[in-house]
Design a protein around this motif. Structure first.
Motif, short mmCIF file in Angstrom:
data_model
loop_
_atom_site.label_atom_id
_atom_site.label_comp_id
_atom_site.label_asym_id
_atom_site.label_seq_id
_atom_site.Cartn_x
_atom_site.Cartn_y
_atom_site.Cartn_z
N GLU A 1 22.51 78.22 56.61
CA GLU A 1 23.08 78.81 56.43
C GLU A 1 22.49 80.10 55.38
OE1 GLU A 1 26.95 78.11 56.27
OE2 GLU A 1 27.05 76.03 56.30
N TRP B 1 32.23 84.10 60.60
CA TRP B 1 30.98 84.09 61.04
C TRP B 1 30.76 85.16 62.43
CZ3 TRP B 1 26.37 84.90 59.76
CH2 TRP B 1 25.35 84.69 61.18
N ASP C 1 36.56 81.99 62.40
CA ASP C 1 36.43 81.21 60.68
C ASP C 1 36.34 79.75 60.81
OD1 ASP C 1 36.06 81.56 57.87
OD2 ASP C 1 38.36 81.05 57.57
N THR C 2 35.10 79.45 60.32
CA THR C 2 34.91 78.01 60.22
C THR C 2 36.09 77.20 59.89
OG1 THR C 2 33.72 78.68 58.80
CG2 THR C 2 32.43 78.47 61.18
N GLY D 1 31.77 84.29 53.07
CA GLY D 1 31.85 83.33 52.71
C GLY D 1 32.48 82.46 51.13
N HIS E 1 27.80 78.57 53.78
CA HIS E 1 28.87 79.83 53.71
C HIS E 1 29.01 80.96 52.89
CE1 HIS E 1 32.14 75.65 53.61
NE2 HIS E 1 30.91 75.64 54.95
N ARG F 1 37.15 81.23 54.78
CA ARG F 1 35.85 79.65 54.55
C ARG F 1 34.47 80.45 55.00
NH1 ARG F 1 33.52 75.35 56.97
NH2 ARG F 1 33.70 73.59 54.84
N ASN F 2 33.96 81.16 55.98
CA ASN F 2 33.41 81.43 56.29
C ASN F 2 33.29 82.38 57.53
OD1 ASN F 2 30.37 81.65 55.81
ND2 ASN F 2 29.71 80.73 57.50
N GLY G 1 30.55 77.47 49.78
CA GLY G 1 30.71 76.21 50.37
C GLY G 1 31.47 75.25 49.44
N TRP H 1 34.10 74.44 47.87
CA TRP H 1 35.42 74.26 48.41
C TRP H 1 36.52 74.06 46.53
CZ3 TRP H 1 39.40 70.24 46.79
CH2 TRP H 1 38.42 69.38 46.29
#
Length: 587
Positions: free
Chosen positions: A292, A431, A446-447, A372, A353, A428-429, A375, A377
């Protein structure tokens, strides 16, 4: 060497004042707080009298409340059009299992067994949800929800509908209702809608989230409506030979060129379906790739035809995210790597992320940056106001101030502990977010972690400051490794979501505004990276309909990393593994 004016950000910095959330649990022997296997008796509160049956209109929705304690159907203006189809349904809810992981609850049948004296209980405070999965598509015209609650008080609920497309969307929000044990909430769906599932999301309640009974009324649609319709769009190969393409866009300069970002650190230009042999920009020696990381996005200046400037997001060799300005020149036109001016460096704690989306607002001309959460969390960067990770940032790159200026209208410029660049948080990310160039509205995919992929919506009237919930929530549900209760009123719910049966990671995105098909006008087009499914999301129309609607518009059959458009508004998708640029067109 980087200029002295570069703003280098330590994104792991903690805010001065930590927020402590204390969870207080009390046991009361009534309604929502009983063990799920025990029926609850109707309750009365000293000094309170059950309200008379009432009818009210909530958010343009026909809503009826029965008398508390009666458990009977609410007073109705008219009977439902269809039959009670709940017997052909099953319930779904994820409860916390061993180790805190979410597992399927085996007690959900208690809310669908036809007996309001049995209770399904989540055992948790709001926000919590309950999904009703139907055995086929029905034209649903009514949903009844029998309340169990102690003490009585204000509650807020959302009704979500899945129409068989694989994506569920928000139908109505029932805000600030006074509810109490035994009442029946009746939601009339007018006109009836095709549905394969319904979800009731309780975002605020005075007790644990629980229900006595759900009833869904509907009819089987004609055979022609019950069968899945083929997607209206097909994909056609336009160009081949791309290496890990992650974005397709245009410069808006009237040249008709298409630009594709390759993750390894190059931008390719495409003219008349042919990929130019020489990269438009090549900084691969400065880029960490892949997973990523890599070169992830380019945004051309709104005045590119005059100033020849473009902005690039990439991961440097140290693993950090860099936002830089470049200048194009020469004939044939190319971008000289030495023209780089670094604007912002975001320290990344992990290799996933990393965000990277860039876009100029169509109305304010400001640069929006998606970052993001890095990654990791458990660092909770998305909710950390002193971190630029897990956010959408907004900066001004058009003026004379270098490397950039903070717009005075940003929501946190005068708030202690917040970074001035933050426009929205709790992501979160994000994209592939995209503006609707006609309305100025912003769509933010958002993923998710393991359960939900989501689309958020920010209207053009927004002044920023929205919190979209991560890592308190994943889509509409609580993140399984975090507690999300007691802060729901501060969060903005998504308007659409899908679960992992439809894919693995949401990618965006463009709002379709090309001439041609009226059915596609204004749809936000997004895809799933793994399944290659492409959906269109339509926002509510005040005159014609009042709910978000999703439609499966194409199936690419290959991993899709991005969706974008050319100057005319024609829509393209990038095939990540096969290196193909696809045009989406009517079948």
């Amino acid at each position: 060497m980087q200029p002295e004016s570069v703003r280098r950000v330590n994104t792991s910095q903690k805010p001065a004042n930590a927020l402590l959330i204390l969870f207080f649990f009390s046991l009361v022997p009534m309604g929502a707080c009983l063990p799920v296997s025990q029926p609850a008796e109707s309750s009365s509160i000293p000094g309170e009298t059950a309200p008379a049956a009432a009818q009210s209109s909530i958010a343009s929705l026909s809503l009826s409340l029965s008398q508390s304690g009666s458990r009977a159907a609410a007073p109705q203006i008219h009977p439902p059009l269809g039959e009670n189809i709940t017997a052909q349904a099953y319930g779904l809810f994820y409860k916390r299992g061993d180790g805190g992981r979410q597992v399927v609850d085996d007690q959900t049948y208690l809310a669908l067994d036809g007996d309001p004296d049995t209770i399904w209980n989540s055992g948790l405070s709001a926000p919590q949800w309950y999904a009703i999965i139907l055995d086929q598509l029905y034209e649903v015209d009514r949903v009844e929800m029998v309340v169990t609650q102690f003490p009585p008080g204000i509650t807020t609920h959302e009704l979500w509908i899945g129409n068989g497309s694989g994506v569920r969307t928000l139908y109505r929000r029932l805000s600030d209702l006074h509810t109490e044990d035994g009442q029946t909430l009746v939601v009339d769906i007018e006109p009836p809608l095709l549905a394969s599932e319904l979800m009731i999301l309780t975002t605020h309640s005075t007790s644990w989230v629980a229900w006595r009974e759900f009833r869904v009324f509907g009819t089987k649609p004609p055979a022609s409506d019950s069968e899945p319709k083929p997607p209206p769009l097909a994909t056609r190969r336009i160009a081949n030979g791309l290496n890990f393409p992650v974005q397709v866009t245009h410069a808006g300069d009237g040249s008709g060129r298409i630009f594709v970002v390759e993750q390894q650190g190059r931008i390719r230009s495409i003219e008349t379906g042919s990929v130019n042999d020489q990269p438009y920009l090549d900084i691969s020696e400065r880029v960490s790739c892949c997973q990523e990381q890599g070169m992830l996005n380019v945004a051309f200046s709104p005045t590119f035809a005059e100033d020849r400037t473009l902005f690039v997001s990439y991961t440097n060799l140290a693993g950090d995210t860099v936002i830089s300005r470049f200048t194009a020149s020469g004939e044939p036109e190319r971008v000289e790597p030495r023209s780089e001016e670094t604007l912002l460096v975001l320290h990344q704690p992990g290799r996933i992320h990393n965000g990277g989306q860039l876009a100029f607002g169509p109305r304010d001309g400001l640069l929006y940056i998606g970052s993001g959460d890095g990654g990791l969390w458990h660092q909770d960067t998305a909710q950390n106001p002193a971190s630029l990770l897990g956010k959408i940032l907004r900066i001004d790159v058009t003026g004379t101030q270098r490397p950039y200026a903070v717009p005075p209208g940003n929501p946190y410029t005068s708030v202690d502990g917040f970074r001035d660049e933050i426009w929205a948080m709790g992501l979160r990310n994000p994209w592939g977010f995209a503006f609707d160039r006609k309305t100025g509205d912003l769509f933010i995919p958002d993923t998710g972690h393991t359960k939900r992929e989501e689309v958020n919506f920010q209207p053009s009237s927004s002044h920023g400051g929205e919190n979209y919930g991560w890592l308190l929530r994943e889509g509409t549900i609580c993140f399984e490794l975090w507690h999300c209760g007691m802060v729901e009123d501060e969060l903005h719910s998504p308007v659409a979501e899908y679960d992992r049966s439809q894919g693995c990671a949401i990618v965006g995105g463009v709002v379709h505004r090309a001439s041609g098909s009226r059915n596609l006008q204004g749809l936000f087009l997004f895809a799933d990276f793994c399944s290659g499914r492409i959906w269109g999301l339509k926002r509510p129309q005040p005159i014609y309909d009042k709910m978000w609607q999703a439609e499966l518009v194409a199936e690419a059959g290959v991993p899709i990393s991005s969706i974008g458009e050319d100057e005319k508004g024609n829509v393209y998708a990038t095939g990540y593994q096969d290196g193909v640029l696809y045009l989406l067109e009517q079948k």
